[in-house]
Write a protein that holds these residues in place. Structure first.
Motif, PDB file in Angstrom:
ATOM      1  N   MET A  28       0.837  -1.204   0.000  1.00 42.94           N
ATOM      2  CA  MET A  28       0.000   0.000   0.000  1.00 42.94           C
ATOM      3  C   MET A  28       0.872   1.253   0.000  1.00 42.94           C
ATOM      4  N   LEU A  29       1.871   1.276   0.869  1.00 44.49           N
ATOM      5  CA  LEU A  29       2.763   2.446   0.922  1.00 44.49           C
ATOM      6  C   LEU A  29       3.426   2.661  -0.431  1.00 44.49           C
ATOM      7  N   HIS A  30       3.882   1.558  -1.009  1.00 50.87           N
ATOM      8  CA  HIS A  30       4.560   1.638  -2.303  1.00 50.87           C
ATOM      9  C   HIS A  30       3.630   2.212  -3.359  1.00 50.87           C
ATOM     10  N   THR A  31       2.420   1.666  -3.422  1.00 51.87           N
ATOM     11  CA  THR A  31       1.559   2.111  -4.510  1.00 51.87           C
ATOM     12  C   THR A  31       1.079   3.547  -4.296  1.00 51.87           C
ATOM     13  N   MET A  32       0.939   3.962  -3.012  1.00 47.39           N
ATOM     14  CA  MET A  32       0.596   5.367  -2.763  1.00 47.39           C
ATOM     15  C   MET A  32       1.657   6.283  -3.360  1.00 47.39           C
ATOM     16  N   LEU A  33       2.910   5.953  -3.073  1.00 42.73           N
ATOM     17  CA  LEU A  33       4.014   6.774  -3.584  1.00 42.73           C
ATOM     18  C   LEU A  33       4.046   6.797  -5.098  1.00 42.73           C
ATOM     19  N   VAL A  34       4.042   5.602  -5.661  1.00 42.03           N
ATOM     20  CA  VAL A  34       4.309   5.507  -7.092  1.00 42.03           C
ATOM     21  C   VAL A  34       3.124   6.010  -7.898  1.00 42.03           C
ATOM     22  N   LYS A  35       1.934   5.729  -7.397  1.00 46.33           N
ATOM     23  CA  LYS A  35       0.767   6.203  -8.136  1.00 46.33           C
ATOM     24  C   LYS A  35       0.735   7.723  -8.153  1.00 46.33           C
ATOM     25  N   THR A  36       1.048   8.333  -7.021  1.00 46.11           N
ATOM     26  CA  THR A  36       1.113   9.792  -7.013  1.00 46.11           C
ATOM     27  C   THR A  36       2.204  10.268  -7.962  1.00 46.11           C
ATOM     28  N   ALA A  37       3.349   9.575  -7.942  1.00 47.28           N
ATOM     29  CA  ALA A  37       4.449   9.970  -8.829  1.00 47.28           C
ATOM     30  C   ALA A  37       3.998   9.935 -10.281  1.00 47.28           C
ATOM     31  N   LEU A  38       3.358   8.831 -10.667  1.00 49.50           N
ATOM     32  CA  LEU A  38       2.945   8.699 -12.065  1.00 49.50           C
ATOM     33  C   LEU A  38       1.952   9.794 -12.448  1.00 49.50           C
ATOM     34  N   LEU A  39       1.036  10.098 -11.520  1.00 46.33           N
ATOM     35  CA  LEU A  39       0.039  11.100 -11.864  1.00 46.33           C
ATOM     36  C   LEU A  39       0.629  12.504 -11.872  1.00 46.33           C
ATOM     37  N   VAL A  40       1.609  12.735 -11.020  1.00 47.45           N
ATOM     38  CA  VAL A  40       2.277  14.042 -11.052  1.00 47.45           C
ATOM     39  C   VAL A  40       3.032  14.204 -12.375  1.00 47.45           C
TER      40      VAL A  40
END
Lengths: 500, 819
Positions: free
Chosen positions: A333-345
């Motif tokens: 969950m922590l990983h996907t929170m980070l990476v998903k935000t990164a991708l959307l940014v």
């Protein structure tokens, strides 16, 4: 007693109120917002460290009322971790929005930042509260403020998306409320600890019914199959900054309550009967999510389906119903929170540059903006589970926990879906970054290097999460251990009650 | 030191990039340093490794082997563990050596306008990941580098070439296929670790743990029920990487990549990774019928088909690519056979292949650059225009065909020896025959290559520069490789092919067997595994072959190859009758084209865009998930209730309200005009308020009435801008469906509420509120005190909701997009 647990709530309430009142002076309002979130970020890091080191839950009652008569706040490693990550992401997204002009001054004047603070407030309340009805209230704060953000700008598609978002989510809230009422009727308390205690003594099939009811309610909040429709219907409509914020936070708050409630209140039912159901739902969510992602032809819609797909992974961690599974799911969950935000940014920057997020109208960004392309590629590798990023460790722990729980089919689905993730992300990579710009499309606007800072921090954090996984995993294991330790939870919340 | 080497090569990629940007003129001199330094270091380790190898010990890892360990994620058993032994040394030297030669070669190959900064960065990252793979000994670390080889090859393959679009889609194909395989590999490794360590998740997953396993533990792994899935998943991983049928097709498709890339991929990285892993794991996983049969079968298939396709190619690179597949097939066979001879053959074969394929690809690069063609039907007369390249090409072709004096000869000899030394299965004869056949065709391929050298001079179109010999930098690579091949070849003959013998101990399956015999003496090897009950005829055959079987095989292969040469036109012009569905390229394209389409259809099915459908689906899933357990509860635990007890204390006027509420609802549903509907809703609300009054909650009733009034006003406000009559927009059928769903949900919630209301309740908290409201809250109205005192935080939250709603509504009402 740890009165400091109220601090983040107070800061955010005060911050959002002040930023609303002083909204006319943009710089002042921005300063207040930044100050409030930064303060909370510092607080959450302090709290996380405190709990991690002392291994003690933090607890506070509202007023002088003894639990279960009043509302109490309780923070363990799970809530502290979520609080930290959520605040961190909100901070980065807000900084991102300061650096770019995706959020126009006009939108800003319509209380954009106060609404962001209120979203964070809702999430913070959900993480910290120890009372089921209070949790519902914080969910309402989250829902209403996110609806406000979603429709800010008042475009036609925003209103359509917002309507679907709010109506489907309201059904979820209604179910949650019904569930709270039923539980209160059944055991006469709303304190999560006490509900757990009384449920343990109440051996009834009715608990399974309640568990499934909550399952549906939380599924809606967390966008689990077959209740995720609101997410792809709305996430592509608001300014990309809003989507980035939602991607990191909204569904994850839903996943948090899943973890919280099913590891405490319904744990027996979970182990007994529901684990297969949860795993089936998780697998279907992964599969349907990835199929949806492959089908999309615009950047944000595709990433929205990825969010669904990833929540499937997180849910399967809970579905394993053991400590290793919970810890693995939390790491993921922590990983996907980070990476998903990164991708959307990153996607947001690209979208702002092209003025569209339709893949066929974009192209040639790798040659124009090599740095942006590099960040995208790295974030993509992370989401697809390539080493040495957090995605790899996440996949590894989750697969390991799944295999050692002998859920081979689930592991197979996870592996297959991760290939699908790579496949669909490569499509974005090919279309947006690698292919040459279509001839009749306008040149994309040049990107200012400093707007890449949040993306760089996010991708760097994903790398750090991968390389420093041993510390994070230790924290996650503690979180899982505490989450499953109902006796410890009880003795914190109800110190006077007879221990079992 | 090993960690430093790996780290250094990983850093070489960005460092080379930066250096080229800063000092473009120096790159010819600076870049070779990156592979050269570790290469020399490892060269100095050769004697130590060879000396330290204890052929008598049960595991050769014990002596003279560097091992390093650094913690990473102990909870997962993941750590930076590196080991250097004979096997990894062999691979590491090939990887670094080839990288060195390619770095020398490439600057001259690429024309000046191509920006090669990125190329060298990709090359070095490929080198580093492959080096990490062969040096690391932690299972998960191996996997990490395994993945990195895929990613770095992706960039390497797609590096600027003639046809950008196809190259990139081919690179993507390679990445997707190898990643799919690596997921299988990951599952296999995880399962392996699981049966190795059981519940102990944090036990380190180092390879040594597997190697030091007692014999009985090894047997327990191989008898585990998970052994078969482990092996199969493992093999999928290795076969995808090493381009083995049915995953072979990505390799020939990477032909469009520049020559230095192909040379590196074919000789040192990527495709060799699978073979390395097979060799590395054969002591642990090998030796079983499953392992042997699968590997020999798949290997043989590739051996034959690869070389048949190779013989028919007219594109030089295509020929080499398919020939690589065939060679890899023979390595797979050897890894499957197991035993010292096969292991020895494998080690020598890998070196020989690297030397010959590496030099051949580089030489093809020379041809491509000067003659601007790779077509075997066009190219000829090379000896007149490019004498040096021509000579080298001839030698390389001879080495590829395995003629005496080259390392290829030794490799081929050992290959036959390895196969005939292994008595274990029927498949041996199968693979024996296939190896013979492939030798025929291999000779044939070499013959076709050789023909380029001779023949008449190729004329170029007018206006183009004259064909001339390439520069020294483009010759030194092939030259060194071929000198090594020749040197080792001659030395091997002189030394009775013992030079590379130590390698065998690493990959072999049964180290103990070595005690009985001097290494390399295939002829004298006893056949311990031959089952006694085997047919006598089989034994006669074995005796017949035993003495000079290797020589016979070699003789046969040349003879057969020679005969084939007479049929060259027939072979090259005929096409194998392969049905289109078996062409995996087409299959891949078909799947690739149809997946997004099918996905779109499927997604539209669920995510059609209609809110009503979403709500219906959502409520149906609520029904589907909750009702079964509720039904189970009702049928199993609920005591049958008499209607009388339910209705015991319901008073008459309450009946009135209870009956009126559904009527109000029905009025709303069947209302034709908006006004009727609003009135219906109003009635329901008012009646609810009345119920609250009757049950002693005047506050609630008041609130309810206010809410009703407000919504009435709002609805009137909204409906004033809408047409007064409802439009019929849904069909009769959908309305019935929706009605049914709504009714069922209502029934479910009602049922749940009734059930809970009828169950015994715990009124402790409620009583507390009732008794404490006045003394503690200083108010007689309990509801008020609960809201403002006992649960004031909820109220704060609700106020915040209102605040948020206000902000949102303000935006909705007043926001106007500025022009």
């Amino acid at each position: 007693m740890s009165n400091h647990l109220f601090l983040p709530i107070l800061t955010l309430l005060l911050g959002s109120t002040l930023a609303t009142i002083l909204g006319r002076w943009r710089r002042v309002a921005r300063g207040i917002v930044l100050l409030a979130i930064s303060a909370n970020f510092l607080y959450s890091s302090w709290l996380g460290n405190l709990i991690f080191v002392s291994k003690e839950r933090q607890f506070v009652r509202v007023g002088t009322l003894i639990a279960p008569y009043g509302i109490s706040f309780i923070a363990d490693e799970l809530s502290a971790t979520m609080l930290f990550m959520t605040t961190f992401l909100t901070l980065l997204v807000v900084i991102f929005s300061f650096l770019t002009s995706i959020i126009t001054e006009q939108i800003e004047d319509f209380f954009f930042y106060p609404l962001v603070l209120l979203i964070l407030l809702g999430a913070t309340g959900v993480f910290l509260t120890g009372d089921l009805f209070n949790l519902y209230v914080w969910f309402e704060v989250l829902l209403v403020s996110s609806f406000g953000l979603l429709t800010l700008g008042r475009k036609q598609i925003q209103l359509e998306g917002g309507l679907k978002f709010v109506e489907l989510n309201l059904i979820g809230s209604a179910l949650l409320l019904v569930g709270c009422g039923l539980i209160y009727g059944l055991v006469g308390t709303l304190n999560i600890g006490q509900i757990t205690q009384r449920f343990q003594n109440l051996n009834s099939g009715l608990l399974t019914v309640l568990a499934t009811l909550f399952l549906v309610a939380f599924s809606i909040k967390a966008a689990i199959f077959p209740t995720y429709f609101w997410l792809p219907a709305s996430y592509h409509t608001p300014p990309s900054v809003v989507t980035a914020l939602f991607a990191g936070i909204l569904t994850k708050v839903g996943m948090y309550v899943f973890y919280r409630v099913f590891s405490l209140i319904f744990y027996i039912n979970l182990v007994d009967k529901l684990t297969i159901l949860l795993l089936i739902l998780a697998c279907l969510t992964m599969i349907v999510g990835i199929i949806g992602a492959i089908a999309q032809v615009s950047l944000r819609r595709m990433l929205s389906f990825h969010i669904i797909c990833q929540t499937g992974y997180i849910l399967s961690g809970l579905g394993l119903a053991n400590e290793a599974g919970l810890a693995a799911g939390l790491f993921f969950m922590l990983h996907t929170m980070l990476v998903k935000t990164a991708l959307l940014v990153i996607g947001g920057i690209a979208e702002a540059s092209f003025g569209t997020d339709e893949l066929k109208k974009m192209g040639g960004l790798a040659a124009r903006e090599p740095l942006l392309a590099t960040f995208w590629f790295l974030a993509m590798l992370s989401l697809a589970g390539f080493p040495p990023f957090s995605g790899f460790i996440g996949k590894l722990v989750l697969l390991k926990a799944t295999l050692s729980a002998k859920q081979y089919l689930v592991a197979g689905v996870m592996a297959g879906v991760s290939l699908g993730t790579l496949f669909s992300l490569l499509k974005i990579w090919n279309e947006v970054f690698w292919k040459t710009l279509p001839k009749d499309e306008p040149e994309p606007a040049p990107i200012k290097p400093y707007t890449l800072i949040p993306a760089a921090i996010l991708v760097g954090s994903s790398l750090l999460l991968g390389l420093g996984a041993s510390v994070v995993l230790a924290s996650n294991t503690l979180a899982a251990k505490q989450a499953l330790d109902s006796i410890g939870y009880l003795s914190t919340v109800l110190p006077d009650s007879p221990k079992k | 030191m090993l960690a430093l080497i790996v780290l250094g090569s990983l850093l070489a990629a960005p460092a080379s990039f930066g250096l080229q940007r800063l000092f473009p003129s120096l790159k010819r001199w600076v870049l070779p340093i990156f592979p050269f330094v570790p290469f020399t270091f490892l060269c100095f380790k050769i004697p130590e490794i060879l000396k330290g190898l204890n052929l008598q010990s049960s595991y050769p890892w014990n002596g003279g082997v560097l091992t390093e360990r650094y913690a990473w994620v102990p909870a997962l058993g993941l750590e930076f563990a590196f080991t250097l032994d004979a096997l990894s040394l062999l691979f590491a030297l090939i990887i670094l050596g080839m990288a060195l030669l390619i770095v020398i070669y490439a600057p001259s190959y690429f024309s000046a306008e191509v920006e090669t900064d990125a190329f060298f960065a990709f090359l070095f990252s490929s080198m580093a990941s492959m080096l990490g793979l062969v040096l690391s000994s932690n299972l998960f670390l191996i996997f990490i580098f395994w993945e990195l080889t895929s990613v770095s090859s992706y960039f390497l393959i797609s590096f600027k070439a003639s046809h950008l679009a196809t190259t990139r889609s081919n690179a993507q194909q390679a990445l997707l296929i190898t990643t799919g395989g690596s997921l299988a590999l990951l599952l296999s490794l995880l399962l392996l670790v699981q049966i190795m360590h059981g519940e102990d998740l944090s036990a380190n997953a180092n390879f040594q743990n597997l190697l030091y396993l007692e014999k009985k533990d090894l047997t327990s792994i191989q008898n585990n029920e998970l052994y078969a899935p482990i092996v199969l998943l493992f093999l999928v991983g290795c076969f995808t990487k090493s381009a083995q049928f049915p995953f072979h097709f990505w390799l020939p498709n990477t032909m469009e990549a520049p020559i230095p890339v192909s040379a590196y991929l074919h000789s040192a990285t990527m495709v060799k990774a699978g073979i390395y892993l097979l060799a590395r794991f054969s002591p642990v996983l090998g030796g079983t019928p499953l392992w042997q049969n699968t590997l020999i079968f798949i290997g043989t298939l590739n051996l034959v088909f690869g070389v048949v396709f190779a013989a028919q190619q007219n594109d030089l690179k295509g020929l080499l690519a398919y020939h690589t597949i065939s060679q890899l097939g023979s390595f797979v066979i050897l890894a499957g056979l197991g035993g010292p001879q096969a292991a020895q053959a494998l080690a020598v074969g890998i070196l020989a292949h690297a030397l010959s394929k590496g030099s051949l690809f580089l030489l093809v690069g020379n041809l491509e650059r000067e003659m601007e063609s790779r077509n075997l039907r066009v190219l000829s007369g090379l000896r007149r225009v490019m004498p040096l390249t021509a000579t080298l090409l001839l030698v390389a072709a001879l080495s590829m065909a395995g003629l005496p004096g080259t390392l290829g000869f030794i490799a081929k000899e050992l290959n036959f020896a390895g196969i005939v030394a292994n008595p274990s299965s029927f498949l041996r004869y199968f693979s024996y025959g296939a190896t013979l056949l492939s030798s025929f065709l291999g000779l044939f391929c070499a013959w076709r290559l050789g023909k380029i050298v001779f023949g008449r001079k190729l004329r170029k179109k007018r206006g183009l520069p004259k064909i001339k010999e390439v520069g020294i930098t483009m010759l030194v690579g092939p030259l060194l490789l071929l000198l090594l091949s020749l040197g080792l070849g001659f030395w091997g003959i002189l030394e009775n092919k013992q030079i590379l013998v130590p390698n065998i101990t690493v990959v072999q399956n049964q180290p103990a067997e070595l005690k009985n015999q001097p290494a390399g003496s295939a002829e004298k090897k006893k056949e311990p595994r031959a089952e006694k009950g085997k047919a006598a005829s089989l034994q006669t055959l074995q005796t017949l072959l035993s003495a000079n079987r290797v020589l016979i095989a070699l003789g046969l292969s040349w003879l057969g190859g020679g005969i084939l040469l007479f049929f060259e036109p027939q072979i090259t012009s005929s096409r194998l009758p392969i049905p289109p569905w078996l062409s995996f390229n087409q299959l891949y394209a078909l799947i690739g084209a149809n997946i997004p389409h099918a996905a779109r259809e499927f997604t539209l099915l669920l995510q059609g865009g209609k809110l009503r459908i979403y709500v219906a689906l959502l409520l149906m899933s609520l029904l589907g998930l909750v009702s079964p357990s509720f039904y189970l509860f009702v049928s199993q635990e609920m005591r049958p209730l008499a209607l009388e007890t339910l209705l015991a204390d319901v008073r008459l006027y309450e009946y009135g309200i209870i009956i009126l509420i559904p009527i109000g609802i029905l009025v709303t549903i069947w209302a034709k005009t908006t006004l009727d509907a609003i009135m219906g809703v109003g009635v329901v609300g008012a009646l609810l308020a009345l119920l609250f009054v009757l049950f002693g909650a005047p506050d609630l009733a008041l609130t309810q009435l206010i809410v009703e009034l407000l919504s009435l006003v709002l609805l009137l406000f909204i409906f004033s801008v809408l047409p007064p009559r409802f439009e019929q927009i849904s069909s009769h059928r959908t309305r019935i469906r929706d009605g049914l769903i709504a009714l069922s949900v209502g029934a479910l919630i009602t049922g749940l509420t009734l059930t809970v209301a009828l169950s015994p309740r715990n009124a402790e908290v409620a009583n507390h509120y009732l008794t404490q409201s006045l003394p503690k809250g200083h108010g007689a109205n309990v509801v008020n005190i609960i809201l403002t005192d006992f649960r004031s935080l909820d109220t704060l939250g609700e106020i915040t909701v209102l605040f948020a709603a206000m902000l949102g509504i303000y935006g909705l009402l007043y926001f106007r997009q500025r022009p």
